[in-house]
Scaffold this motif. Structure first.
Motif, PDB file in Angstrom:
ATOM      1  N   TYR A   1       0.833  -1.202   0.000  1.00 26.43           N
ATOM      2  CA  TYR A   1       0.000   0.000   0.000  1.00 26.43           C
ATOM      3  C   TYR A   1       0.869   1.254   0.000  1.00 26.43           C
ATOM      4  O   TYR A   1       0.608   2.205  -0.751  1.00 26.43           O
ATOM      5  CB  TYR A   1      -0.911  -0.023   1.218  1.00 26.43           C
ATOM      6  N   LEU A   2       1.909   1.263   0.828  1.00 25.06           N
ATOM      7  CA  LEU A   2       2.799   2.427   0.871  1.00 25.06           C
ATOM      8  C   LEU A   2       3.523   2.622  -0.457  1.00 25.06           C
ATOM      9  O   LEU A   2       3.678   3.755  -0.924  1.00 25.06           O
ATOM     10  CB  LEU A   2       3.816   2.265   2.000  1.00 25.06           C
ATOM     11  N   ALA A   3       3.970   1.525  -1.066  1.00 26.37           N
ATOM     12  CA  ALA A   3       4.650   1.643  -2.365  1.00 26.37           C
ATOM     13  C   ALA A   3       3.719   2.247  -3.405  1.00 26.37           C
ATOM     14  O   ALA A   3       4.134   3.092  -4.217  1.00 26.37           O
ATOM     15  CB  ALA A   3       5.138   0.268  -2.821  1.00 26.37           C
ATOM     16  N   ALA A   4       2.437   1.840  -3.369  1.00 28.05           N
ATOM     17  CA  ALA A   4       1.469   2.403  -4.317  1.00 28.05           C
ATOM     18  C   ALA A   4       1.237   3.888  -4.053  1.00 28.05           C
ATOM     19  O   ALA A   4       1.159   4.698  -4.995  1.00 28.05           O
ATOM     20  CB  ALA A   4       0.152   1.630  -4.229  1.00 28.05           C
ATOM     21  N   GLN A   5       1.143   4.265  -2.775  1.00 30.85           N
ATOM     22  CA  GLN A   5       0.934   5.667  -2.433  1.00 30.85           C
ATOM     23  C   GLN A   5       2.125   6.521  -2.859  1.00 30.85           C
ATOM     24  O   GLN A   5       1.963   7.611  -3.419  1.00 30.85           O
ATOM     25  CB  GLN A   5       0.710   5.802  -0.920  1.00 30.85           C
ATOM     26  N   ILE A   6       3.335   6.048  -2.579  1.00 37.47           N
ATOM     27  CA  ILE A   6       4.538   6.796  -2.964  1.00 37.47           C
ATOM     28  C   ILE A   6       4.620   6.926  -4.479  1.00 37.47           C
ATOM     29  O   ILE A   6       4.999   7.982  -5.017  1.00 37.47           O
ATOM     30  CB  ILE A   6       5.795   6.105  -2.400  1.00 37.47           C
ATOM     31  N   ARG A   7       4.240   5.866  -5.177  1.00 37.74           N
ATOM     32  CA  ARG A   7       4.276   5.893  -6.644  1.00 37.74           C
ATOM     33  C   ARG A   7       3.312   6.938  -7.204  1.00 37.74           C
ATOM     34  O   ARG A   7       3.672   7.729  -8.082  1.00 37.74           O
ATOM     35  CB  ARG A   7       3.927   4.508  -7.179  1.00 37.74           C
TER      36      ARG A   7
ATOM     37  N   ALA B   1      12.250   7.034  -9.827  1.00 42.62           N
ATOM     38  CA  ALA B   1      12.433   6.006  -8.799  1.00 42.62           C
ATOM     39  C   ALA B   1      11.109   5.693  -8.105  1.00 42.62           C
ATOM     40  O   ALA B   1      10.868   4.542  -7.710  1.00 42.62           O
ATOM     41  CB  ALA B   1      13.471   6.473  -7.782  1.00 42.62           C
ATOM     42  N   PHE B   2      10.257   6.693  -7.949  1.00 37.15           N
ATOM     43  CA  PHE B   2       8.953   6.456  -7.320  1.00 37.15           C
ATOM     44  C   PHE B   2       8.142   5.434  -8.107  1.00 37.15           C
ATOM     45  O   PHE B   2       7.454   4.583  -7.526  1.00 37.15           O
ATOM     46  CB  PHE B   2       8.160   7.770  -7.229  1.00 37.15           C
ATOM     47  N   PHE B   3       8.211   5.509  -9.437  1.00 41.85           N
ATOM     48  CA  PHE B   3       7.444   4.599 -10.286  1.00 41.85           C
ATOM     49  C   PHE B   3       7.956   3.166 -10.164  1.00 41.85           C
ATOM     50  O   PHE B   3       7.177   2.204 -10.202  1.00 41.85           O
ATOM     51  CB  PHE B   3       7.527   5.065 -11.745  1.00 41.85           C
ATOM     52  N   LYS B   4       9.271   3.000 -10.020  1.00 41.55           N
ATOM     53  CA  LYS B   4       9.870   1.668  -9.992  1.00 41.55           C
ATOM     54  C   LYS B   4       9.745   0.985  -8.634  1.00 41.55           C
ATOM     55  O   LYS B   4      10.045  -0.206  -8.509  1.00 41.55           O
ATOM     56  CB  LYS B   4      11.348   1.758 -10.368  1.00 41.55           C
ATOM     57  N   LEU B   5       9.318   1.726  -7.608  1.00 41.52           N
ATOM     58  CA  LEU B   5       9.324   1.179  -6.253  1.00 41.52           C
ATOM     59  C   LEU B   5       8.420  -0.042  -6.127  1.00 41.52           C
ATOM     60  O   LEU B   5       8.808  -1.058  -5.532  1.00 41.52           O
ATOM     61  CB  LEU B   5       8.884   2.270  -5.267  1.00 41.52           C
TER      62      LEU B   5
ATOM     63  N   CYS C   1      14.774   7.604  -4.376  1.00 44.51           N
ATOM     64  CA  CYS C   1      13.549   8.346  -4.045  1.00 44.51           C
ATOM     65  C   CYS C   1      13.867   9.522  -3.130  1.00 44.51           C
ATOM     66  O   CYS C   1      13.322  10.628  -3.297  1.00 44.51           O
ATOM     67  CB  CYS C   1      12.530   7.417  -3.383  1.00 44.51           C
ATOM     68  N   TYR C   2      14.742   9.293  -2.152  1.00 52.39           N
ATOM     69  CA  TYR C   2      15.148  10.378  -1.267  1.00 52.39           C
ATOM     70  C   TYR C   2      15.842  11.494  -2.049  1.00 52.39           C
ATOM     71  O   TYR C   2      15.620  12.692  -1.798  1.00 52.39           O
ATOM     72  CB  TYR C   2      16.078   9.854  -0.176  1.00 52.39           C
TER      73      TYR C   2
ATOM     74  N   ALA D   1       6.287  16.135   2.238  1.00 52.13           N
ATOM     75  CA  ALA D   1       6.249  15.650   3.617  1.00 52.13           C
ATOM     76  C   ALA D   1       5.755  14.203   3.658  1.00 52.13           C
ATOM     77  O   ALA D   1       6.285  13.370   4.413  1.00 52.13           O
ATOM     78  CB  ALA D   1       5.346  16.539   4.465  1.00 52.13           C
ATOM     79  N   PHE D   2       4.756  13.881   2.855  1.00 54.16           N
ATOM     80  CA  PHE D   2       4.251  12.512   2.832  1.00 54.16           C
ATOM     81  C   PHE D   2       5.309  11.547   2.301  1.00 54.16           C
ATOM     82  O   PHE D   2       5.497  10.452   2.844  1.00 54.16           O
ATOM     83  CB  PHE D   2       2.991  12.419   1.970  1.00 54.16           C
ATOM     84  N   ILE D   3       6.005  11.936   1.230  1.00 55.57           N
ATOM     85  CA  ILE D   3       7.014  11.039   0.653  1.00 55.57           C
ATOM     86  C   ILE D   3       8.102  10.736   1.670  1.00 55.57           C
ATOM     87  O   ILE D   3       8.520   9.581   1.832  1.00 55.57           O
ATOM     88  CB  ILE D   3       7.603  11.673  -0.624  1.00 55.57           C
ATOM     89  N   ALA D   4       8.573  11.769   2.392  1.00 56.88           N
ATOM     90  CA  ALA D   4       9.625  11.546   3.387  1.00 56.88           C
ATOM     91  C   ALA D   4       9.143  10.612   4.491  1.00 56.88           C
ATOM     92  O   ALA D   4       9.840   9.658   4.872  1.00 56.88           O
ATOM     93  CB  ALA D   4      10.070  12.877   3.974  1.00 56.88           C
ATOM     94  N   ALA D   5       7.948  10.872   5.034  1.00 56.09           N
ATOM     95  CA  ALA D   5       7.434  10.043   6.122  1.00 56.09           C
ATOM     96  C   ALA D   5       7.120   8.630   5.636  1.00 56.09           C
ATOM     97  O   ALA D   5       7.375   7.647   6.340  1.00 56.09           O
ATOM     98  CB  ALA D   5       6.190  10.691   6.721  1.00 56.09           C
ATOM     99  N   ALA D   6       6.568   8.516   4.421  1.00 56.96           N
ATOM    100  CA  ALA D   6       6.214   7.196   3.897  1.00 56.96           C
ATOM    101  C   ALA D   6       7.458   6.357   3.611  1.00 56.96           C
ATOM    102  O   ALA D   6       7.468   5.137   3.852  1.00 56.96           O
ATOM    103  CB  ALA D   6       5.371   7.350   2.637  1.00 56.96           C
TER     104      ALA D   6
END
Length: 687
Positions: A193-199, A220-224, A257-258, A282-287
């Motif tokens: 779920y987190l990988a999908a959200q980050i993507r 990188a977000f897409f490949k996660l 991603c970072y 902020a969401f990407i960093a926390a996720a």
């Protein structure tokens, strides 16, 4: 607080009062009860473990009170096998019938809801009872760990006690308990779920526009998600080598991603802040941080109870932060405030004189500002003479003040009281690395330049505002034969500026308005940059058709340079004019006192009353009042701006103490440097 009232509040909040005894708690567990009853039982157990210690209660050395209580509960269960079996089966039934994906993947992470909506939801969760029988483990977390320090006692649970509690969960397993532990599976679902959200968020247009390489499939977000699928595939096959390689590739992708997030953040720092992008970053960093925590829990073969407890403590801590309205306001405002501070600092750079030529230029520009303020004060006497209704008079005064302040800006003049709120952020931006002696010396040099620039601007304002006001008085006297203001108004004006009156309090309030206007200016500059208005104006075909290419380019260049100052000056002018009118209508004893305007009005009063007024007690008190007004204008606006700037730039108290000590040493060694430049060479300040 009365004892009975405190008892009622404690009972309502679930603190200490009306808790069942340990034997009653241990014997009350039953897996056959309704889910709500089992959840209530578990909440009572957690409350019994968490409650503060009382007199006579001790725990072994290096063992927390809560660890001692949990050990005591386990000891009681060991002595009562029937109770132990019922407790174990009840705990397993709760885990089986609740869902934890949202707890693992959403608790403590930023959410993209409006600020007011989020505040109302948090207040509702704080004061309204939770939904009964909810199967979400996150709701149960709210009830199990409702206090800010709950994470502390969870982390302090010792390893032996945690191992005994883990054994309790598996005590008396039977056929009916098959598949009871869904936590491992839900941890994997939370990862997906987190990988999908980050993507989704990382590939959104708001983020891609701020990255150098904007191809979606190359991000990188897409490949996660794809990389995580490879990890799951190797894990299900039991191929340790393939799993290690897939995990290594996934961690490399997380680092990418970072880096992409840092690139977007760097673009944000240069182009202005958007609340949407602030949330996304902020969401990407926390996720990503949560994603890494879940990876360790799922794929680390070693099962450490202490690590599991640390993760539960993290969830409890972040869940409490998610419920805090104060934390919400802090998180939403911090980056925006920092960007406003930086833009205020950029505006404030030209207010700091670092050499003798710049110091003289500051005196001249401040003198020009004083002359314009004399005209503004004269026009204010005309507005007062019109006798308009309260609000209309306030609007007329606001327009007068705004035009005066804008004239000061467009003519390149300076107004002393506008400086502190703008120069404080410029100063705070250089307060990092103060442990380095060279850096602290440069910072003190900057403070010295700032202080004497303030003194120069005040001196320049006051040096010309009085002569300009007298000149206006004699021109009006020669033209119309009348005084610049009525005699009764002159006496009233002199008394209103007295040091013994409320003028100093009003001056402090005016300092607040000065600071507020600097925030308005910074907000306008940030909004203008964030929406790329300057570039849009330069390329706007309609503007080019009307003005031509050259003039359109000049217009496009004018607004980015001046929009912040215009907004700050106009907002300050309207606050000076409207607020006293509104306060008078509401019956509030509130007014404004601005040092340059007050000096102009005092000069007009003396001109009306004649030279003999200079020898009166009222004039002496008014002159002292001018000094007090100037001090409060500067001190309040500078203090507020510095307070916000140091916190937005994350300057801690130890660093501030180092700065104060260095400034004190400079005052003792070179006091005159705070008043006038000691040489012609400009002080070099590292950016």
């Amino acid at each position: 607080m009365p004892f009975f009232l405190k008892t009622l509040i404690d009972r309502y909040a679930g603190r200490n009062a009306a808790l069942p005894s340990l034997d009653l708690l241990a014997s009350a567990a039953s897996p056959d009860q309704a889910l709500e009853e089992r959840l209530n039982w578990l909440v009572d157990v957690a409350q019994w473990i968490r409650r503060p210690g009382h007199a006579g209660e001790t725990a072994p050395a290096n063992i927390s009170v809560q660890s001692g209580r949990l050990r005591r509960l386990l000891d009681v269960l060991d002595r009562n096998p029937e109770w132990k079996l019922a407790v174990a089966r009840t705990l397993r039934s709760i885990i089986r019938q609740t869902r934890a994906v949202a707890l693992f993947s959403e608790t403590g992470l930023p959410r993209q809801s409006g600020l007011l909506t989020e505040i109302s939801e948090r207040l509702a969760r704080k004061f309204l009872p939770p939904p009964p029988g909810s199967a979400e483990l996150g709701v149960l977390f709210d009830r199990l760990f409702p206090y800010r320090n709950d994470d502390v006692w969870i982390e302090n649970l010792d390893e032996t006690t945690l191992q005994r509690f883990g054994a309790l969960l598996e005590h008396g397993l039977g056929p009916e308990d098959k598949g009871w532990n869904k936590l491992a599976e839900e941890l994997e679902d939370a990862l997906a779920y987190l990988a999908a959200q980050i993507r989704v968020i990382g590939c959104s247009a708001a983020i891609r526009q701020r990255l150098q390489h904007q191809s979606v499939r190359e991000l990188a977000f897409f490949k996660l998600g794809t990389s995580l699928s490879s990890v799951f595939a190797a894990y299900e096959k039991g191929d340790a080598a393939a799993l290690a390689a897939a995990l290594a590739d996934l961690r490399i992708l997380i680092d990418a991603c970072y880096r992409a997030r840092a690139e977007a953040l760097a673009y944000l720092e240069k182009s202005g802040v958007s609340t949407e992008v602030v949330y996304h970053l902020a969401f990407i960093a926390a996720a990503l941080e949560r994603f890494q925590d879940l990876l360790e829990l799922v794929f680390d073969p070693a099962n450490h109870p202490g690590r599991n407890a640390a993760f539960v403590a993290l969830l409890a801590r972040q869940n409490r932060a998610r419920e805090s309205v104060v934390d919400l306001l802090r998180q939403n405002c911090r980056l925006l405030t920092r960007k406003m501070v930086e833009r205020s600092g950029e505006t404030g750079e030209h207010y700091i004189a670092r050499s003798r030529p710049e110091y003289k230029a500051m005196l001249i520009s401040a003198a020009g500002g004083g002359a314009i303020m004399a005209v503004t004060a004269w026009l204010k006497t005309i507005v007062l003479a019109w006798g308009l209704p309260g609000l209309m008079q306030g609007i007329a005064a606001s327009l007068n003040y705004s035009l005066g302040f804008v004239a000061i800006q467009l003519t390149g003049s300076a107004l002393a009281t506008k400086q502190p709120a703008n120069t404080a952020p410029a100063l705070a931006a250089r307060m990092h690395n103060v442990r380095d002696p060279a850096a602290i010396e440069q910072l003190v040099d900057e403070i010295v330049c700032l202080v004497r620039s303030q003194i120069a601007s005040i001196a320049g304002n006051l040096a010309l505002v009085a002569p300009a006001m007298l000149l206006l008085h004699f021109l009006i006297l020669g033209w119309s034969g009348g005084e610049i203001m009525p005699t009764e108004k002159a006496v009233e004006t002199m008394d209103s500026i007295s040091i013994f009156g409320p003028s100093v309090i009003y001056a402090a309030f005016t300092g607040v308005l000065l600071w507020a206007s600097s925030l308005a200016a910074a907000w306008a500059g940030n909004w203008f940059a964030c929406h790329h208005i300057g570039e849009a104006l330069e390329k706007d075909r309609r503007l080019i058709r009307v003005l031509g290419t050259t003039r359109a380019a000049r217009v496009a260049q004018f607004w980015p340079r001046n929009i912040a100052g215009l907004c700050g000056n106009i907002s300050f002018g309207f606050m000076l004019g409207i607020i006293p009118a509104v306060a008078k209508f509401a019956g509030l004893p509130l007014d404004i006192r601005h040092v340059t305007l007050s000096a102009a009005f005092l000069t007009a009063a003396v001109a009306t009353l004649g030279p003999g007024a200079l020898l009166t007690k009222a004039f002496v008190l008014a002159a002292l009042g001018i000094a007090g007004i100037g001090f409060m204008n500067l001190a309040v606006s500078f203090s507020l701006a510095m307070f916000v700037a140091t916190r937005a730039c994350d300057i801690k108290q130890p660093e501030r103490r180092v700065i104060y000590g260095a400034v004190a040493r400079r005052v003792l060694r070179h006091p005159w440097s705070f008043l006038y430049p000691t040489n012609d060479k400009a002080v070099k300040i590292a950016a």
